[in-house]
Design an enzyme around this catalytic site. Structure first.
Site, PDB file in Angstrom:
ATOM      1  N   TYR A   1       0.880  -1.162   0.000  1.00 11.75           N
ATOM      2  CA  TYR A   1       0.000   0.000   0.000  1.00 11.75           C
ATOM      3  C   TYR A   1       0.913   1.206   0.000  1.00 11.75           C
ATOM      4  O   TYR A   1       1.802   1.320   0.856  1.00 11.75           O
ATOM      5  CB  TYR A   1      -0.880   0.017   1.252  1.00 11.75           C
TER       6      TYR A   1
ATOM      7  N   ASP B   1      -6.183  -0.923  -6.486  1.00 10.44           N
ATOM      8  CA  ASP B   1      -7.649  -0.843  -6.474  1.00 10.44           C
ATOM      9  C   ASP B   1      -8.194  -0.282  -5.159  1.00 10.44           C
ATOM     10  O   ASP B   1      -9.369  -0.430  -4.850  1.00 10.44           O
ATOM     11  CB  ASP B   1      -8.273  -2.225  -6.741  1.00 10.44           C
TER      12      ASP B   1
ATOM     13  N   HIS C   1     -10.021  -7.290  -5.339  1.00  8.70           N
ATOM     14  CA  HIS C   1      -9.745  -7.231  -3.898  1.00  8.70           C
ATOM     15  C   HIS C   1     -10.720  -8.139  -3.126  1.00  8.70           C
ATOM     16  O   HIS C   1     -11.154  -7.813  -2.016  1.00  8.70           O
ATOM     17  CB  HIS C   1      -9.875  -5.781  -3.426  1.00  8.70           C
TER      18      HIS C   1
HETATM   19  C1  FNR Z   1      -7.647  -8.850   1.502  1.00  9.10           C
HETATM   20  N1  FNR Z   1      -7.041  -8.377   0.337  1.00  9.10           N
HETATM   21  C2  FNR Z   1      -6.004  -7.480   0.435  1.00  9.10           C
HETATM   22  N2  FNR Z   1      -5.367  -7.048  -0.690  1.00  9.10           N
HETATM   23  C3  FNR Z   1      -4.341  -6.183  -0.607  1.00  9.10           C
HETATM   24  O1  FNR Z   1      -3.778  -5.824  -1.628  1.00  9.10           O
HETATM   25  N3  FNR Z   1      -3.934  -5.711   0.614  1.00  9.10           N
HETATM   26  C4  FNR Z   1      -4.520  -6.093   1.771  1.00  9.10           C
HETATM   27  O2  FNR Z   1      -4.141  -5.667   2.860  1.00  9.10           O
HETATM   28  C5  FNR Z   1      -5.602  -7.010   1.691  1.00  9.10           C
HETATM   29  N4  FNR Z   1      -6.232  -7.425   2.823  1.00  9.10           N
HETATM   30  C6  FNR Z   1      -7.233  -8.349   2.756  1.00  9.10           C
HETATM   31  C7  FNR Z   1      -7.818  -8.821   3.921  1.00  9.10           C
HETATM   32  C8  FNR Z   1      -8.796  -9.791   3.855  1.00  9.10           C
HETATM   33  C9  FNR Z   1      -9.393 -10.307   5.125  1.00  9.10           C
HETATM   34  C10 FNR Z   1      -9.216 -10.304   2.616  1.00  9.10           C
HETATM   35  C11 FNR Z   1     -10.270 -11.374   2.519  1.00  9.10           C
HETATM   36  C12 FNR Z   1      -8.639  -9.831   1.452  1.00  9.10           C
HETATM   37  C13 FNR Z   1      -7.448  -8.886  -0.992  1.00  9.10           C
HETATM   38  C14 FNR Z   1      -6.700 -10.161  -1.340  1.00  9.10           C
HETATM   39  O3  FNR Z   1      -5.347  -9.931  -1.610  1.00  9.10           O
HETATM   40  C15 FNR Z   1      -7.301 -10.842  -2.579  1.00  9.10           C
HETATM   41  O4  FNR Z   1      -7.432  -9.919  -3.620  1.00  9.10           O
HETATM   42  C16 FNR Z   1      -8.645 -11.496  -2.272  1.00  9.10           C
HETATM   43  O5  FNR Z   1      -8.667 -11.990  -0.969  1.00  9.10           O
HETATM   44  C17 FNR Z   1      -8.919 -12.632  -3.216  1.00  9.10           C
HETATM   45  O6  FNR Z   1     -10.195 -13.135  -3.024  1.00  9.10           O
HETATM   46  P1  FNR Z   1     -10.525 -14.428  -2.138  1.00  9.10           P
HETATM   47  O7  FNR Z   1      -9.551 -15.526  -2.510  1.00  9.10           O
HETATM   48  O8  FNR Z   1     -10.426 -14.029  -0.724  1.00  9.10           O
HETATM   49  O9  FNR Z   1     -11.919 -14.732  -2.576  1.00  9.10           O
END
Ligand code: FNR
Length: 368
Positions: A136, A164, A255
C-alpha cells in the site's frame, strides 16, 4: 461441535468451521465484501459459467502441477495472496501461512498490513523460500521507498502494488462490528490515529495515498530491481497501459469483492484481456494473475486455460488457519493439490503447459 480436520474435504468446509469458531469481529473483517457483496458473490459464481472441453486418450499417468511465477519454480499454480490482520484469526498470525507455503512450495505474498512484522514473516521463511511484498503506497514516499528497499534486501522476489484501493471500500458487516482492538492487531501500518467507529479496514488505512497515478510508475521502477506487478487491474485498457509503463505483471482482481461493488470477477476480465493481447502478439510481454473466488482446482485450471500464469487465493487459507492453524493450511493446500492432479487427468493434461483456451467453453461468460 467442531468437525475434526479430516472432515474438511474442500476449501468451503474450512469457511463453515471458521464461521463457528472465530470471534465475531474477526469473522466480520475476513468475510465481508463491499456494499451489497454482489462482486464478492460473483467472484466465485463466474467460474460456474465456464465449462470444460476435455481431451481423451492423452496418457495422463504422470501429472506435473509445477510451473513458474516471475521466474520462481513452484509446485502448483497458486499463491497465498496478501490478506491483512492475520492475528485476528490465529494468535500466531501470518507466519503460519509462511510455513504452509514452505511445505507445499508455493509463494506467499506478504501484506503491508500484516499483524506480524515484515521481518518476522521473512524470518519465518526458510532459505530459498520465495516471498513477495504487497504494497500500500504511503503518502510519505520516503516511507514507501524504505519499505520497498528493505523488502528487496530481505530477498522478496516481487513487488505487488495494490492499485484498487485509493480509498478502502465500505464493508458494512465489518463496520457494524465496531472493531476495538485494531491497534494491537497490526504492526506495520503508519501508526496514525485510527477512527475505530468505521470498522477494522478503514481504521488502519488512512495512510494510503489516493493521488497515486501512472506517473508514479517510473519512480517505482527506479527504486527497485524487483519485478513490479499491479494488483487490482480490471480492464484490458489498463493491462495495455501496464505493459506500456514497463511493469512485469498485473493481477486481475477486485480485492476479493471488498472494494468496488459491481466490479467484474477476475476471470471475466481475463476473458476480455487475453484475446486483445493475442491479437497484438503481446501475450508474452506480461505475466497475468487472477484472484477472487478461487475455491477449486477446476477454478485454477479454467484461469490457466484462459491465459493466467497463476491465481491468488485469500480467504480459504485465512479460514483454514483460523480454524485449525498450520495443519489446516497444510490440509487446504493438499486438498488443492489432489484436486489439481485429478482434474488435470480428467481434462487430459499432464503438465501446466498443456492447458490452453480450446479446453474451455466460455460462451456462458457475459462477454461472449
Ligand atoms: C484482503 N485483500 C487485500 N489485498 C491487498 O492488496 N492488501 C490487503 O491488505 C488485503 N487485505 C485483505 C484482507 C482480507 C481479510 C481479505 C479477505 C482480502 C485482498 C486479497 O489480496 C485478494 O485480492 C482477495 O482476498 C482474493 O479473493 P478471495 O480468494 O479471498 O476470494
Amino acid at each position: 461441535r467442531m468437525p475434526i480436520l479430516e472432515q474438511c474435504y474442500n476449501l468451503m468446509d474450512f469457511e463453515a468451521v471458521a464461521k463457528n469458531v472465530m470471534k465475531k469481529t474477526a469473522w466480520a473483517y475476513y468475510s465481508s465484501g463491499a456494499d451489497d457483496e454482489i462482486t464478492m458473490r460473483e467472484n466465485h459464481n463466474a467460474y460456474h459459467k465456464i465449462w470444460f472441453r476435455p481431451r481423451v486418450l492423452q496418457d495422463v499417468e504422470h501429472i506435473d502441477t509445477s510451473t513458474t511465477m516471475l521466474g520462481t519454480k513452484v509446485s502448483m499454480p497458486f499463491y497465498v495472496t496478501a490478506t491483512a490482520l492475520g492475528k485476528l484469526g490465529n494468535p500466531e498470525g501470518e507466519v503460519i501461512l509462511t510455513r504452509g507455503a514452505k511445505k507445499h512450495n508455493v509463494i506467499q505474498m506478504i501484506p503491508t498490513l500484516a499483524s506480524c512484522s515484515f521481518d518476522e514473516i521473512c524470518d519465518a521463511a526458510e532459505d530459498g523460500q520465495c516471498q513477495w511484498l504487497q504494497l500500500y503506497v504511503n503518502k510519505n514516499r520516503d516511507i514507501t521507498k524504505r519499505i520497498v528497499q528493505h523488502a528487496e534486501k530481505r530477498g522478496c522476489k516481487g513487488l505487488f502494488i495494490t492499485v484498487d484501493a485509493p480509498q478502502l471500500g465500505r464493508r458494512e458487516k465489518d463496520m457494524r462490528s465496531k472493531f476495538s482492538d485494531v491497534g494491537s492487531s497490526v504492526q506495520s501500518s503508519s501508526g496514525d490515529d485510527v477512527d475505530r467507529s468505521q470498522g477494522a479496514a478503514r481504521a488502519i488505512s488512512s495512510f494510503i495515498d489516493p493521488s497515486l497515478s501512472w506517473k508514479d510508475i517510473p519512480w517505482f521502477l527506479s527504486i527497485t530491481k524487483m519485478p513490479i506487478i499491479l494488483k487490482g487491474v480490471q480492464c484490458v485498457e489498463d493491462v495495455i497501459r501496464a505493459i506500456e509503463s514497463g511493469v512485469q505483471g498485473v493481477v486481475l482482481s477486485n480485492h476479493g469483492g471488498r472494494q468496488l461493488d459491481f466490479a467484474r470477477s477476475g476471470i471475466e476480465v481475463l476473458s476480455e484481456v487475453m484475446p486483445v493481447l493475442r491479437e497484438r502478439g503481446w501475450q508474452d510481454r506480461i505475466e497475468i494473475y487472477v484472484d477472487g473466488g478461487v475455491r477449486r482446482a477446476t477454478d485454477i485450471l479454467k484461469a490457466l486455460c484462459l491465459g493466467a500464469k497463476g491465481v491468488g487465493i485469500g480467504r480459504p487459507f485465512l479460514y483454514a488457519m483460523s480454524a485449525y492453524g498450520l495443519p489446516g493450511v497444510d490440509r487446504a493446500m493438499q486438498l488443492l493439490k489432489d484436486e489439481m492432479e485429478m482434474n488435470m487427468r480428467l481434462i487430459g493434461c499432464s503438465k501446466i503447459s498443456d492447458l490452453n483456451p480450446t479446453l474451455v467453453d466460455v460462451r456462458g461468460l457475459s462477454m461472449h
